[in-house]
Design an enzyme around this catalytic site. Structure first.
Site, PDB file in Angstrom:
ATOM      1  N   ASP A  30     -36.253   4.486 -32.490  1.00  0.00           N
ATOM      2  CA  ASP A  30     -36.881   3.736 -33.566  1.00  0.00           C
ATOM      3  C   ASP A  30     -37.869   2.748 -32.983  1.00  0.00           C
ATOM      4  OD1 ASP A  30     -34.968   1.823 -32.778  1.00  0.00           O
ATOM      5  OD2 ASP A  30     -33.561   2.631 -34.263  1.00  0.00           O
ATOM      6  N   LYS A  77     -38.859   6.422 -38.965  1.00  0.00           N
ATOM      7  CA  LYS A  77     -39.813   6.860 -39.975  1.00  0.00           C
ATOM      8  C   LYS A  77     -39.663   8.364 -40.141  1.00  0.00           C
ATOM      9  CE  LYS A  77     -44.306   6.857 -39.388  1.00  0.00           C
ATOM     10  NZ  LYS A  77     -45.643   6.516 -38.905  1.00  0.00           N
ATOM     11  N   MET A  92     -33.382 -10.835 -37.394  1.00  0.00           N
ATOM     12  CA  MET A  92     -33.678 -10.316 -38.740  1.00  0.00           C
ATOM     13  C   MET A  92     -33.700 -11.446 -39.765  1.00  0.00           C
ATOM     14  SD  MET A  92     -31.272  -6.893 -38.689  1.00  0.00           S
ATOM     15  CE  MET A  92     -29.839  -7.671 -37.967  1.00  0.00           C
TER      16      MET A  92
HETATM   17  N1  SAH Z   1     -30.049  -4.457 -31.030  1.00  0.00           N
HETATM   18  C1  SAH Z   1     -31.184  -5.360 -31.054  1.00  0.00           C
HETATM   19  C2  SAH Z   1     -31.303  -6.120 -32.350  1.00  0.00           C
HETATM   20  C3  SAH Z   1     -31.513  -5.240 -33.552  1.00  0.00           C
HETATM   21  S1  SAH Z   1     -31.760  -6.157 -35.019  1.00  0.00           S
HETATM   22  C4  SAH Z   1     -31.106  -6.304 -29.862  1.00  0.00           C
HETATM   23  O1  SAH Z   1     -30.067  -6.404 -29.205  1.00  0.00           O
HETATM   24  O2  SAH Z   1     -32.128  -6.916 -29.558  1.00  0.00           O
HETATM   25  C5  SAH Z   1     -33.514  -6.263 -35.084  1.00  0.00           C
HETATM   26  C6  SAH Z   1     -33.962  -7.682 -34.848  1.00  0.00           C
HETATM   27  O3  SAH Z   1     -34.021  -7.941 -33.449  1.00  0.00           O
HETATM   28  C7  SAH Z   1     -35.342  -7.985 -35.351  1.00  0.00           C
HETATM   29  O4  SAH Z   1     -35.358  -8.264 -36.731  1.00  0.00           O
HETATM   30  C8  SAH Z   1     -35.680  -9.217 -34.542  1.00  0.00           C
HETATM   31  O5  SAH Z   1     -34.999 -10.346 -35.069  1.00  0.00           O
HETATM   32  C9  SAH Z   1     -35.039  -8.897 -33.218  1.00  0.00           C
HETATM   33  N2  SAH Z   1     -35.988  -8.322 -32.250  1.00  0.00           N
HETATM   34  C10 SAH Z   1     -35.864  -7.163 -31.594  1.00  0.00           C
HETATM   35  N3  SAH Z   1     -36.885  -6.982 -30.736  1.00  0.00           N
HETATM   36  C11 SAH Z   1     -37.678  -8.072 -30.852  1.00  0.00           C
HETATM   37  C12 SAH Z   1     -38.898  -8.495 -30.221  1.00  0.00           C
HETATM   38  N4  SAH Z   1     -39.482  -7.758 -29.279  1.00  0.00           N
HETATM   39  N5  SAH Z   1     -39.415  -9.677 -30.590  1.00  0.00           N
HETATM   40  C13 SAH Z   1     -38.834 -10.438 -31.519  1.00  0.00           C
HETATM   41  N6  SAH Z   1     -37.685 -10.086 -32.151  1.00  0.00           N
HETATM   42  C14 SAH Z   1     -37.113  -8.929 -31.819  1.00  0.00           C
END
Ligand code: SAH
Length: 355
Positions: A127, A148, A267
Site C-alpha cells: 500500500d 487502490k 492518523m
Molecule cells: N504501521 C504504521 C502506521 C500505520 S497507520 C507505522 O508503524 O508507522 C498510518 C499513519 O501512520 C498515518 O496516518 C500517519 O499518521 C502515520 N505515518 C506513516 N508514515 C508516515 C510518514 N512518512 N509521515 C508521516 N506520518 C506517517
C-alpha cells in the site's frame, strides 16, 4: 536487491535448479543478459561443450549452503578459464507469506531482512505508505497495489486477507507463490498485521513477520524530535486518532501528558481539533508544545510547531500522512528553525509559551 549492473547483451551462464533460479533468471534478463540457463550438470553436458567463454557465470544456491555442490567441477573449469563467477540467492519458498514492515517511506529505512524478503518474493502486495516507488529496483516480483483497486478504491481488509492466502496457495497455476505483504512502518503498529497473520494461519499458510521502523518514532525523529528525553519525558504513548476519543480517554491522556509523557498520534489530522479541545478540557496545560510532522522521511517533509492552545489554527493546512507529537520533547527538536510556515524562532518560542 536487483543486479546493479548493466549486462547489455553479455553472455551469462546461469546454473541452478529451475525453481530456485526463477527469480535470478528474471534479474539477469532484466539486466539485459544474453542468458543460458542450465538446471543440472546433466543438462549442461547434454547441451554439448561448455558454452564458449561467457562473460559471467552465475550459480544459484541457498544461503545455508557453503559449497558449490554438484556444480563444483563445472565452476572449476570456468574458474580456470578466468570467467568471473557470481553467486545468486535461491528464490523464496513457495506457498508462504512474509509480512514486511517497510518503514515510513524512505528506502534507506528498509531493514536488511525486508530487502531480502522483497528480493525473494514472487508477488508483493503493497500500500501507499510503504516505499513502493522503489519496488521495481528491489524485486522482480509482480506488484499488486492493494491501497487502490483499478477503479481507485481501497481494497477491503477481508479481500487483502483472501488475496494473501490465494496467492500463496494457488498462484502460479496451483504451485503457490512466495508472497510478501509490504506495509508502511511496522506491521504490528496500527497496521492490521495481526489480522493478516491470523488469516494466513487459519488457512494453514506459513507466515512470518519482518518488523519495520514505525513512523510513530521515526517521523518525529525526522523533525529532530526525540519521543523520550532524559530530562523531559520518560514515556511515550502511541494513539490512533482515527476515531474521535471519549472524554475518559482525553482525561487519561491529559494525565499522561501532565506527568511529562509524550503523546504520539497517528492518523490524527482529521480529528486534531477534537483531540486538542478534549485535551484542554481535560486539563493539559495550554502551553504544552505540539508538533505536526507531515510526510516524514519523504519528499516534502514539513514540520509545524505550535502549542495546545493554538493547535487548530496553526495546523489547519496540515494533511495526511502526518504524525502529531504533544509534549515537552517538541522543545528539544533540533529542527525548530526549519518550520515551513516561515515563522522565526522567536515566534516559535512565543507559540510554545502558550501565548
Ligand atoms: N504501521 C504504521 C502506521 C500505520 S497507520 C507505522 O508503524 O508507522 C498510518 C499513519 O501512520 C498515518 O496516518 C500517519 O499518521 C502515520 N505515518 C506513516 N508514515 C508516515 C510518514 N512518512 N509521515 C508521516 N506520518 C506517517
Amino acid at each position: 536487491m536487483q543486479l546493479e549492473i548493466a549486462l547489455d547483451g553479455t553472455a551469462v551462464v546461469l546454473l541452478g535448479d529451475a525453481d530456485a533460479a526463477r527469480q535470478a533468471i528474471l534479474r539477469y534478463r532484466r539486466a539485459g543478459a544474453d542468458l543460458a540457463h542450465f538446471d543440472s550438470p546433466a543438462a549442461l553436458h547434454a547441451a554439448g561443450a561448455l558454452p564458449a567463454r561467457p562473460g559471467l557465470v552465475a550459480v544459484v544456491r541457498s544461503s545455508d549452503t557453503h559449497d558449490d555442490g554438484e556444480w563444483a567441477p563445472v565452476l572449476d573449469r570456468y574458474r580456470a578459464a578466468k570467467v568471473p563467477i557470481a553467486r545468486e540467492p535461491a528464490a523464496g519458498r513457495r506457498g508462504r507469506v512474509t509480512l514486511v514492515g517497510g518503514g515510513p517511506g524512505s528506502p534507506g529505512l528498509l531493514t536488511a531482512d525486508a530487502i531480502e524478503a522483497l528480493r525473494d518474493a514472487d508477488v508483493v502486495l503493497f500500500d501507499r505508505l510503504a516505499p513502493w516507488r522503489e519496488l521495481g529496483r528491489l524485486t522482480t516480483a509482480e506488484l499488486v497495489d492493494v491501497g487502490k483497486l483499478p477503479g481507485h478504491h481501497k481494497v477491503p481488509q477481508a479481500e487483502i486477507n483472501r488475496l494473501l492466502v490465494d496467492y500463496a496457495q494457488t498462484g502460479a497455476g496451483g504451485r503457490g507463490l512466495n508472497v510478501v505483504r509490504l506495509k508502511g512502518g511496522d506491521p504490528f503498529v496500527f497496521g492490521r498485521g495481526a489480522e493478516e497473520m491470523a488469516a494466513c494461519m487459519a488457512a494453514g499458510v506459513p507466515v512470518r513477520l519482518v518488523s519495520g521502523i514505525s513512523s510513530s518514532i521515526a517521523v518525529p525523529a525526522a523533525a529532530g524530535i526525540p519521543v523520550t528525553h532524559r530530562e523531559m519525558s520518560h514515556s511515550f504513548t502511541v494513539i490512533s486518532g482515527h476515531a474521535p476519543l471519549t472524554p475518559e480517554e482525553h482525561t487519561h491522556l491529559a494525565g499522561l501528558g501532565a506527568t511529562g509523557g509524550t503523546l504520539v498520534v497517528l492518523m490524527g489530522i482529521a480529528n486534531l481539533p477534537h483531540l486538542a479541545a478534549g485535551l484542554r478540557r481535560a486539563g493539559l496545560p495550554l502551553g504544552t508544545p505540539l508538533a505536526v510532522v507531515e510526510r516524514g522521511h519523504q519528499a516534502g517533509q514539513r514540520t509545524t510547531v505550535t502549542s495546545l492552545a493554538r493547535a487548530e489554527a496553526d495546523t489547519a493546512g496540515c494533511a495526511n500522512p502526518a504524525v502529531i507529537v504533544i509534549g515537552d520533547v517538541v522543545r528539544a527538536a533540533s529542527a525548530l528553525g526549519a518550520n515551513a510556515d516561515g515563522r522565526g524562532l522567536r515566534e516559535l518560542a512565543d507559540a510554545l509559551a502558550g501565548a
